[in-house]
Design a protein around this motif. Structure first.
Motif, PDB file in Angstrom:
ATOM      1  N   THR A   1      29.753  19.034  -0.714  1.00  0.00           N
ATOM      2  CA  THR A   1      28.821  18.507   0.267  1.00  0.00           C
ATOM      3  C   THR A   1      28.898  16.991   0.268  1.00  0.00           C
ATOM      4  O   THR A   1      29.321  16.384  -0.720  1.00  0.00           O
ATOM      5  CB  THR A   1      27.376  18.969  -0.031  1.00  0.00           C
ATOM      6  OG1 THR A   1      26.522  18.568   1.031  1.00  0.00           O
ATOM      7  CG2 THR A   1      26.864  18.384  -1.326  1.00  0.00           C
TER       8      THR A   1
ATOM      9  N   LEU B   1      21.208  16.552   2.511  1.00  0.00           N
ATOM     10  CA  LEU B   1      21.756  17.722   1.834  1.00  0.00           C
ATOM     11  C   LEU B   1      21.569  17.607   0.323  1.00  0.00           C
ATOM     12  O   LEU B   1      21.630  16.516  -0.236  1.00  0.00           O
ATOM     13  CB  LEU B   1      23.252  17.863   2.130  1.00  0.00           C
ATOM     14  CG  LEU B   1      23.618  18.282   3.549  1.00  0.00           C
ATOM     15  CD1 LEU B   1      25.128  18.235   3.726  1.00  0.00           C
ATOM     16  CD2 LEU B   1      23.111  19.680   3.838  1.00  0.00           C
TER      17      LEU B   1
ATOM     18  N   VAL C   1      27.496  25.840   5.322  1.00  0.00           N
ATOM     19  CA  VAL C   1      27.550  24.616   4.519  1.00  0.00           C
ATOM     20  C   VAL C   1      26.297  24.485   3.661  1.00  0.00           C
ATOM     21  O   VAL C   1      26.374  24.170   2.466  1.00  0.00           O
ATOM     22  CB  VAL C   1      27.723  23.380   5.426  1.00  0.00           C
ATOM     23  CG1 VAL C   1      27.568  22.094   4.611  1.00  0.00           C
ATOM     24  CG2 VAL C   1      29.095  23.400   6.093  1.00  0.00           C
TER      25      VAL C   1
ATOM     26  N   SER D   1      31.631  14.940   7.835  1.00  0.00           N
ATOM     27  CA  SER D   1      30.959  16.228   7.955  1.00  0.00           C
ATOM     28  C   SER D   1      31.963  17.327   8.280  1.00  0.00           C
ATOM     29  O   SER D   1      31.892  18.444   7.741  1.00  0.00           O
ATOM     30  CB  SER D   1      29.886  16.141   9.044  1.00  0.00           C
ATOM     31  OG  SER D   1      29.294  17.405   9.251  1.00  0.00           O
TER      32      SER D   1
ATOM     33  N   PHE E   1      25.845  18.990  -4.902  1.00  0.00           N
ATOM     34  CA  PHE E   1      26.657  20.185  -5.092  1.00  0.00           C
ATOM     35  C   PHE E   1      26.292  20.894  -6.394  1.00  0.00           C
ATOM     36  O   PHE E   1      25.670  20.316  -7.278  1.00  0.00           O
ATOM     37  CB  PHE E   1      28.147  19.809  -5.075  1.00  0.00           C
ATOM     38  CG  PHE E   1      28.596  19.066  -6.299  1.00  0.00           C
ATOM     39  CD1 PHE E   1      29.197  19.743  -7.347  1.00  0.00           C
ATOM     40  CD2 PHE E   1      28.422  17.692  -6.420  1.00  0.00           C
ATOM     41  CE1 PHE E   1      29.615  19.083  -8.484  1.00  0.00           C
ATOM     42  CE2 PHE E   1      28.839  17.018  -7.553  1.00  0.00           C
ATOM     43  CZ  PHE E   1      29.432  17.709  -8.589  1.00  0.00           C
TER      44      PHE E   1
ATOM     45  N   ARG F   1      34.729  23.788   2.853  1.00  0.00           N
ATOM     46  CA  ARG F   1      33.899  24.952   2.557  1.00  0.00           C
ATOM     47  C   ARG F   1      34.534  26.227   3.100  1.00  0.00           C
ATOM     48  O   ARG F   1      34.563  27.249   2.415  1.00  0.00           O
ATOM     49  CB  ARG F   1      32.513  24.783   3.188  1.00  0.00           C
ATOM     50  CG  ARG F   1      31.597  23.846   2.438  1.00  0.00           C
ATOM     51  CD  ARG F   1      30.925  24.508   1.245  1.00  0.00           C
ATOM     52  NE  ARG F   1      30.031  25.560   1.660  1.00  0.00           N
ATOM     53  CZ  ARG F   1      30.075  26.814   1.182  1.00  0.00           C
ATOM     54  NH1 ARG F   1      30.973  27.162   0.291  1.00  0.00           N
ATOM     55  NH2 ARG F   1      29.218  27.724   1.588  1.00  0.00           N
TER      56      ARG F   1
ATOM     57  N   THR G   1      26.946  13.914  -0.170  1.00  0.00           N
ATOM     58  CA  THR G   1      25.624  13.654  -0.735  1.00  0.00           C
ATOM     59  C   THR G   1      25.163  12.220  -0.555  1.00  0.00           C
ATOM     60  O   THR G   1      23.988  11.934  -0.716  1.00  0.00           O
ATOM     61  CB  THR G   1      25.608  13.981  -2.235  1.00  0.00           C
ATOM     62  OG1 THR G   1      26.612  13.202  -2.886  1.00  0.00           O
ATOM     63  CG2 THR G   1      25.879  15.448  -2.464  1.00  0.00           C
TER      64      THR G   1
ATOM     65  N   VAL H   1      33.935  18.212   5.118  1.00  0.00           N
ATOM     66  CA  VAL H   1      33.133  19.059   4.232  1.00  0.00           C
ATOM     67  C   VAL H   1      33.151  20.503   4.717  1.00  0.00           C
ATOM     68  O   VAL H   1      33.352  21.445   3.936  1.00  0.00           O
ATOM     69  CB  VAL H   1      31.685  18.537   4.140  1.00  0.00           C
ATOM     70  CG1 VAL H   1      30.762  19.584   3.511  1.00  0.00           C
ATOM     71  CG2 VAL H   1      31.630  17.248   3.331  1.00  0.00           C
TER      72      VAL H   1
ATOM     73  N   ALA I   1      25.662  24.556  -1.150  1.00  0.00           N
ATOM     74  CA  ALA I   1      25.094  23.645  -2.143  1.00  0.00           C
ATOM     75  C   ALA I   1      23.898  24.228  -2.883  1.00  0.00           C
ATOM     76  O   ALA I   1      23.484  23.685  -3.901  1.00  0.00           O
ATOM     77  CB  ALA I   1      24.694  22.336  -1.463  1.00  0.00           C
TER      78      ALA I   1
END
Length: 214
Positions: free
Chosen positions: A22, A48, A93, A7, A51, A14, A24, A10, A97
Motif C-alpha cells: 500500500t 490507507l 486494495v 496508486s 501494510f 496487489r 502509506t 499499488v 492492508a
C-alpha cells in the motif's frame, strides 16, 4: 503528479503479486522557485493503513511483465470510467492492508458481488451467492494460473459467503469446517481468505483484459 501512477502501481502489484502493499506516505518537495524557501520536503500519512508485515508483497522477476501489463490496463479509459471496476479494485486494495482476516473477507466478498452481479447487470436478490459462484466458475474454470476445478472454486466461494455472514452476524467463523482452494482441511481462517483473494485477483485481471479488448 505521482498520486495517480503510484496508486495504479499499488493496485497492479496487489492484483499480480498479492500481499499487503500500500502507499502509506505522500512525499512532497516544493520546487526551488517556491516561496518561502528553505522549508524542504515533507511527508504525510495517507488514509490507507500500513501494510501487514506478516503478508509482504513479493515481486519476482517472472511477474514483472505481468505487473507492467496490468499497470497499463488500469490506465485505459474504459477501465477508469467503469464505476463497478473501480469499486472492486478499491475494495481489493483495502482488503490487502487489513490485518484481521474476517475484515479482509468482508471487503473481498463485496468485491466479488460487484464483479459477478453488478458488472453483468444482474438483480441483487436472494440468489446473490449463486450468481457469484456461477460467474466466477464460468470465468475461471479454465484459468491457466489457478488451474482449479469448478467444484473447488464453488466450494471455496460458498464457504467464504458463510464465513462473511458469520462475521457480519457476530457468530464465530472458526466453528465451521474450513477447507482451502485445494480442498485441504485447515483451522486457519486466513488461509481460506488468502485463497479467496487469489481467485478474485485472477478474476479482476481477466475482466480488465476483457474490458480493454472490447
Amino acid at each position: 503528479m505521482l498520486v495517480e501512477p503510484a496508486s495504479r502501481l499499488v493496485t497492479a502489484l496487489r492484483l499480480v503479486c498479492g500481499g499487503s502493499v500500500t502507499a502509506t506516505r505522500a512525499i512532497r518537495c516544493p520546487p526551488d522557485g517556491d516561496f518561502p524557501q528553505g522549508l524542504g520536503p515533507t511527508a504525510s500519512l495517507s488514509a490507507l493503513p500500513a501494510f501487514d508485515e506478516e503478508r509482504p508483497t513479493i515481486l519476482g522477476r517472472e511477474q514483472v511483465e505481468a505487473v507492467r501489463e496490468v499497470y497499463g490496463l488500469l490506465a485505459h479509459p474504459a477501465v477508469r470510467e467503469s464505476r463497478g471496476l473501480q469499486t472492486a479494485l478499491r475494495r481489493l486494495v483495502l482488503a490487502g492492508a487489513d490485518r484481521v482476516p474476517t475484515d479482509r473477507l468482508i471487503d473481498l466478498m463485496v468485491c466479488a458481488e460487484v464483479l459477478f452481479i453488478k458488472l453483468p447487470g444482474l438483480p441483487a436478490d436472494r440468489r446473490k451467492q449463486d450468481k457469484v459462484v456461477d460467474g466466477a466458475t464460468a470465468l475461471l474454470a479454465d484459468d491457466p494460473v489457478l488451474q482449479t476445478p469448478s467444484e473447488r472454486l464453488e466450494a471455496l466461494l460458498r464457504l467464504g459467503y458463510r464465513l462473511r455472514n458469520d462475521e457480519m452476524h457476530g457468530d464465530d467463523p472458526s466453528r465451521r469446517e474450513l477447507r482451502t482452494l485445494t480442498g485441504q482441511p485447515t483451522v486457519d481462517v486466513s488461509a481460506v481468505v488468502d485463497d479467496i483473494e487469489r481467485v478474485l485477483r485472477r478474476a479482476l485481471v481477466r475482466l480488465l483484459s476483457g474490458v480493454v479488448e472490447q
